[in-house]
Each structure stands twice: as C-alpha cells, then as structure tokens.
Write a protein that holds these residues in place. Structure first.
Motif, PDB file in Angstrom:
ATOM      1  N   SER A 121       0.861  -1.182   0.000  1.00 30.24           N
ATOM      2  CA  SER A 121       0.000   0.000   0.000  1.00 30.24           C
ATOM      3  C   SER A 121       0.899   1.234   0.000  1.00 30.24           C
ATOM      4  N   LEU A 122       0.967   1.918  -1.148  1.00 24.95           N
ATOM      5  CA  LEU A 122       1.852   3.070  -1.305  1.00 24.95           C
ATOM      6  C   LEU A 122       1.053   4.345  -1.511  1.00 24.95           C
ATOM      7  N   ARG A 123       1.627   5.457  -1.044  1.00 22.56           N
ATOM      8  CA  ARG A 123       0.983   6.759  -1.191  1.00 22.56           C
ATOM      9  C   ARG A 123       1.981   7.762  -1.770  1.00 22.56           C
ATOM     10  N   SER A 124       1.435   8.715  -2.501  1.00 20.48           N
ATOM     11  CA  SER A 124       2.268   9.734  -3.137  1.00 20.48           C
ATOM     12  C   SER A 124       3.045  10.532  -2.110  1.00 20.48           C
ATOM     13  N   GLU A 125       4.251  10.947  -2.506  1.00 21.88           N
ATOM     14  CA  GLU A 125       5.104  11.782  -1.661  1.00 21.88           C
ATOM     15  C   GLU A 125       5.767  12.828  -2.546  1.00 21.88           C
ATOM     16  N   SER A 126       6.064  13.973  -1.995  1.00 23.88           N
ATOM     17  CA  SER A 126       6.662  15.045  -2.795  1.00 23.88           C
ATOM     18  C   SER A 126       8.178  14.918  -2.851  1.00 23.88           C
TER      19      SER A 126
END
Length: 196
Positions: free
Chosen positions: A42-47
């Motif tokens: 489960s991955l989430r966007s990062e800046s």
C-alpha cells in the motif's frame, strides 16, 4: 540518427528562442505489480524536488521544442502488512518536449507539449523496519527509466529578454514485465526564460 539530430539542434544557436530554468515539486505515485499482477504494497504519493534547465528551439512560427537536463526526486511512502516504509530516490536525465505556442494576448501564452524523459537513478534508499536499504542494486530502481507524458505551460513575457512561466507536467514510466514498478510523477514548477 538520434545523435546527429541532437548535435544538429545544439549547433544552430540562431534557432534558439530561449534558455529556461525551472524549480518545482514532484508528487510521485509508485505503481508496483508482482509476477501475479497483484500490488502487495500500500503506497501513497510523496513530494520531491524537481529542477530543470533547458534550451527552447523554434521549429516553425508556432511549434517549439524544449531540450534539457533534469534532476528529480521520485519519493513514496507506504506500508506492507502494517509495517511502514518509505522510498527516497534521486534521478538525473534528459528531457524533450514539443508543441505549439498559443498566444493569449498581453504577453501571455499557453504551451501544451508532448514530453519524453530518459532518467537514471543516482541515489536511492528504502526505509524499512528501522533501517535503510540501498536501492542501487535493485533492478526495479537502478535500470534506465523512460517516461512519457504531457505538460501545460503558461508564460508571461516581461520584456524582450525575460519571461516567467508556471508549468504542470504529468509523466508515466510505462514499464511492463513479470514484476514491474512504474513511476507516475505529476510536477508543478515555476521558472524564468532568458531570450538571447
């Protein structure tokens, strides 16, 4: 052929319209699929930071081509079986974009472009179970990466020598195979253009 075209573009400064420098932020999504086609993480966007320096050439009265160097951080956070992890990667490469310049009046113009980028990771780490793992030997990250997409640039000509612009760019790495990792960065940037 490709090398000859590149040398030809760089050797004709008369066709150069401007030099451009931009700084911005990549909001990157990782899309991972294992050999069964399932995403187990489960991955989430990062800046991450984005820096670009390019040369813009006039192909006609309307169409323009950008050719330049890029530095990008493609980062992500997530978890696997409730164990938190994060990815921090640095890529350098070349970018090219081509498209028309649409005048909006009063010095404003909109430049939609089709973009292609070729990048290579120069540094990368995964943080997992309270330790850092070097990604330099991981084929999912260290192989050359080709990304395709589009951009929209809104520019304002301040005077004959200086312009300002804001830009949105969306790319996708489109890697396919038994076990694949795709980068999908959306980049928001601001910059200046210098006209010789």
């Amino acid at each position: 052929m490709k090398r000859s075209l590149l040398l030809l573009l760089l050797s004709f400064p008369a066709f150069c319209q401007s030099y451009k420098v931009a700084v911005g932020s990549n909001i990157t999504t990782y899309v991972f699929s294992n050999s069964s086609g399932v995403n187990p993480i489960s991955l989430r966007s990062e800046s991450g930071l984005s820096l670009q320096a390019s040369k813009e050439f006039s192909l006609s009265k309307v169409f323009f081509l950008d050719l330049g160097l890029q530095y990008n951080q493609f980062n992500n956070v997530g978890d696997i079986q409730n164990i938190p992890l994060s990815y921090s990667t640095d890529f350098v490469g070349l970018g090219i974009g081509v498209g028309p310049s649409l005048s909006l009046g009063k010095g404003f113009a909109l430049l939609p472009k089709v973009n292609l980028s070729a990048s290579k990771m120069i540094k990368g780490n995964q943080f997992n179970l309270n330790r850092y793992i070097d990604l330099s030997s991981d084929e999912q990250f260290n192989s050359p990466r080709t990304l395709y997409g589009y951009s929209f640039e809104l520019s304002k000509q301040v005077n004959d020598q200086l312009g300002l612009f804001v830009k949105y760019q969306h790319l996708d790495s489109y890697n396919f195979g038994n076990s694949t990792l795709n980068f999908i960065p959306s980049t928001f940037s601001i910059g200046i253009s210098l006209h010789p």
